[in-house]
Scaffold this active site. Structure first.
Site, PDB file in Angstrom:
ATOM      1  N   LYS A  84      20.595   0.898   0.172  1.00 43.67           N
ATOM      2  CA  LYS A  84      20.799  -0.534  -0.050  1.00 43.67           C
ATOM      3  C   LYS A  84      21.896  -1.083   0.855  1.00 43.67           C
ATOM      4  O   LYS A  84      22.874  -0.396   1.155  1.00 43.67           O
ATOM      5  CB  LYS A  84      21.186  -0.785  -1.520  1.00 43.67           C
ATOM      6  CG  LYS A  84      20.278  -0.114  -2.526  1.00 43.67           C
ATOM      7  CD  LYS A  84      20.747  -0.369  -3.942  1.00 43.67           C
ATOM      8  CE  LYS A  84      20.045   0.532  -4.929  1.00 43.67           C
ATOM      9  NZ  LYS A  84      20.564   1.919  -4.904  1.00 43.67           N
ATOM     10  N   PRO A 128       7.100   7.265  -6.073  1.00 50.96           N
ATOM     11  CA  PRO A 128       7.154   7.971  -7.354  1.00 50.96           C
ATOM     12  C   PRO A 128       7.706   7.089  -8.474  1.00 50.96           C
ATOM     13  O   PRO A 128       8.574   6.248  -8.249  1.00 50.96           O
ATOM     14  CB  PRO A 128       8.090   9.152  -7.068  1.00 50.96           C
ATOM     15  CG  PRO A 128       7.954   9.388  -5.593  1.00 50.96           C
ATOM     16  CD  PRO A 128       7.817   8.001  -5.007  1.00 50.96           C
ATOM     17  N   ALA A 129       7.197   7.310  -9.676  1.00 49.03           N
ATOM     18  CA  ALA A 129       7.590   6.501 -10.827  1.00 49.03           C
ATOM     19  C   ALA A 129       8.913   6.938 -11.439  1.00 49.03           C
ATOM     20  O   ALA A 129       9.404   6.290 -12.372  1.00 49.03           O
ATOM     21  CB  ALA A 129       6.495   6.549 -11.898  1.00 49.03           C
ATOM     22  N   LEU A 130       9.509   8.009 -10.941  1.00 47.98           N
ATOM     23  CA  LEU A 130      10.802   8.476 -11.434  1.00 47.98           C
ATOM     24  C   LEU A 130      11.571   9.058 -10.265  1.00 47.98           C
ATOM     25  O   LEU A 130      10.993   9.746  -9.415  1.00 47.98           O
ATOM     26  CB  LEU A 130      10.630   9.538 -12.522  1.00 47.98           C
ATOM     27  CG  LEU A 130      11.933   9.979 -13.199  1.00 47.98           C
ATOM     28  CD1 LEU A 130      12.310   8.993 -14.302  1.00 47.98           C
ATOM     29  CD2 LEU A 130      11.810  11.381 -13.777  1.00 47.98           C
ATOM     30  N   GLY A 131      12.868   8.770 -10.220  1.00 51.65           N
ATOM     31  CA  GLY A 131      13.685   9.306  -9.146  1.00 51.65           C
ATOM     32  C   GLY A 131      15.080   9.626  -9.629  1.00 51.65           C
ATOM     33  O   GLY A 131      15.440   9.357 -10.782  1.00 51.65           O
ATOM     34  N   ASP A 171      17.530   7.720  -4.785  1.00 51.67           N
ATOM     35  CA  ASP A 171      18.043   6.359  -4.605  1.00 51.67           C
ATOM     36  C   ASP A 171      19.544   6.397  -4.378  1.00 51.67           C
ATOM     37  O   ASP A 171      20.296   6.905  -5.210  1.00 51.67           O
ATOM     38  CB  ASP A 171      17.736   5.521  -5.855  1.00 51.67           C
ATOM     39  CG  ASP A 171      18.376   4.141  -5.794  1.00 51.67           C
ATOM     40  OD1 ASP A 171      17.741   3.222  -5.261  1.00 51.67           O
ATOM     41  OD2 ASP A 171      19.522   3.985  -6.286  1.00 51.67           O
ATOM     42  N   TYR A 227      27.728   3.318  -2.405  1.00 49.83           N
ATOM     43  CA  TYR A 227      27.999   4.499  -3.227  1.00 49.83           C
ATOM     44  C   TYR A 227      28.870   5.529  -2.506  1.00 49.83           C
ATOM     45  O   TYR A 227      29.417   6.421  -3.143  1.00 49.83           O
ATOM     46  CB  TYR A 227      26.697   5.174  -3.657  1.00 49.83           C
ATOM     47  CG  TYR A 227      25.783   4.331  -4.506  1.00 49.83           C
ATOM     48  CD1 TYR A 227      26.186   3.107  -5.037  1.00 49.83           C
ATOM     49  CD2 TYR A 227      24.480   4.758  -4.777  1.00 49.83           C
ATOM     50  CE1 TYR A 227      25.339   2.334  -5.801  1.00 49.83           C
ATOM     51  CE2 TYR A 227      23.622   4.002  -5.543  1.00 49.83           C
ATOM     52  CZ  TYR A 227      24.048   2.787  -6.053  1.00 49.83           C
ATOM     53  OH  TYR A 227      23.188   2.035  -6.804  1.00 49.83           O
ATOM     54  N   GLY A 269       0.778  -1.223   0.000  1.00 49.87           N
ATOM     55  CA  GLY A 269       0.000   0.000   0.000  1.00 49.87           C
ATOM     56  C   GLY A 269       0.812   1.276   0.000  1.00 49.87           C
ATOM     57  O   GLY A 269       0.261   2.363  -0.222  1.00 49.87           O
ATOM     58  N   VAL A 270       2.120   1.188   0.242  1.00 49.51           N
ATOM     59  CA  VAL A 270       2.987   2.372   0.186  1.00 49.51           C
ATOM     60  C   VAL A 270       3.072   2.857  -1.256  1.00 49.51           C
ATOM     61  O   VAL A 270       3.114   2.059  -2.195  1.00 49.51           O
ATOM     62  CB  VAL A 270       4.391   2.036   0.740  1.00 49.51           C
ATOM     63  CG1 VAL A 270       5.387   3.143   0.438  1.00 49.51           C
ATOM     64  CG2 VAL A 270       4.322   1.783   2.245  1.00 49.51           C
ATOM     65  N   HIS A 307      21.427  -5.320  -2.035  1.00 47.11           N
ATOM     66  CA  HIS A 307      22.013  -4.822  -3.276  1.00 47.11           C
ATOM     67  C   HIS A 307      22.196  -5.886  -4.365  1.00 47.11           C
ATOM     68  O   HIS A 307      22.032  -5.593  -5.549  1.00 47.11           O
ATOM     69  CB  HIS A 307      23.360  -4.153  -2.970  1.00 47.11           C
ATOM     70  CG  HIS A 307      23.689  -3.017  -3.884  1.00 47.11           C
ATOM     71  ND1 HIS A 307      24.281  -1.854  -3.461  1.00 47.11           N
ATOM     72  CD2 HIS A 307      23.504  -2.867  -5.215  1.00 47.11           C
ATOM     73  CE1 HIS A 307      24.453  -1.034  -4.488  1.00 47.11           C
ATOM     74  NE2 HIS A 307      24.002  -1.635  -5.566  1.00 47.11           N
TER      75      HIS A 307
END
Length: 293
Positions: free
Chosen positions: A77, A17-20, A47, A52, A13-14, A110
């Site tokens: 991650k 966004p479709a782009l990040g 992300d 990183y 249910g969370v 990861h």
């Protein structure tokens, strides 16, 4: 300001966004301005990853943005060297401290490590505890094949909310996407415009640059868009979540400027035919603890 990106509903249910903005290989010194620029352009998903080396700068960029924490979807991650139940819990605490946050929106493993998959499972069980404790809103994995996912789901309780994988027009993974859909797993695309082919090309077989494909450049000319925008719009049409990376403000703005046009089903299908089946990145079946050393 562009966007905002539409929201995708995860299996618990969370909404995500479709782009990040992705920050893989973004130097720490350039990460803060990249994150603040992205949020200023309308991005609401960032992300990052422990590996990183820029979680602290991501957190600083979010803090400087002036946007409320609850309006930003933050992903990080767990790295392979921290796999195992207790070490996962410690690594999560470290990431949260570096980010300067009191919770995460999505925590991902990861890579699968097939040769020692018990440790992968133990880490996922630790992530399940973090979810149950309310310290993360959703959990998932990266780079898992259907075989890896089947094994994981048989040995754990929570179906992954997200599977983040290499996915672009030249490696579109239709079978994996179909598997994810059947099991209620949202597919997220790293290297969504094929940068791994331009800068990495570690896979077997000849890799191509999606930005140079005539099908894509032709559509870019038709719509008055860049080839990258055409590819990202293709990702959106497939209800995928794309996380293009850049530290250049004009590229960051360009990448999110895709929500005022659409591709036809025929055009989406034409891009689908560009799949070569050749990876640009590592093969998840061959990843081991020493793969990235």
């Amino acid at each position: 300001m562009n966007g905002p990106a539409p929201l995708l509903t995860l299996n618990n249910g969370v909404r995500m966004p479709a782009l990040g903005l992705g920050v893989y290989q973004s130097p720490p010194g350039k990460t803060v301005p990249a994150v603040t620029a992205a949020i200023g352009c309308g991005y609401r998903l960032i992300d990052t990853a422990a590996a990183y080396g820029n979680e602290k700068e991501v957190g600083e960029g979010i803090a400087r943005s002036g946007i409320a924490r609850e309006d930003i979807f933050v992903i990080t991650k767990l790295w392979l060297t921290d796999y195992g139940y207790d070490s996962t819990l410690r690594a999560f605490d470290t990431s949260l401290t570096k980010l300067g946050l009191d919770h995460l929106d999505l925590y991902l493993l990861h890579w699968p490590v097939p040769s020692t998959y018990d440790a992968t499972v133990a880490s996922y069980k630790a992530a399940e505890k973090l979810l149950a404790d309310g310290r993360v809103r959703a959990i998932g994995v990266c780079n898992h094949t259907p075989e890896h996912l089947t094994d994981l789901m048989a040995r754990t309780e929570v179906v992954p909310a997200v599977n983040q994988v290499e996915l672009h027009p030249n490696f579109s993974q239709p079978e994996l996407r179909a598997f994810d859909v059947r099991h209620g797993i949202r597919t997220q695309s790293w290297s969504p415009i094929g940068g791994v082919n331009r800068y990495g090309g570690e896979g077997t077989g000849k890799v191509r640059d999606p930005l140079q494909e005539p099908t894509i450049t032709g559509l870019a000319e038709k719509y008055g868009r860049s080839p990258a925008q055409i590819i990202l719009r293709w990702q959106v049409e497939h209800e995928l979540c794309a996380i293009p990376k850049s530290v250049k403000p004009h590229r960051i703005a360009e990448n999110i400027g895709i929500f005022d046009f659409s591709l036809t089903p025929h055009e989406v299908a034409a891009i689908d035919t560009l799949d070569t089946g050749a990876r640009g990145g590592p093969d998840p079946d061959r990843v081991a603890l020493d793969t990235f050393s």
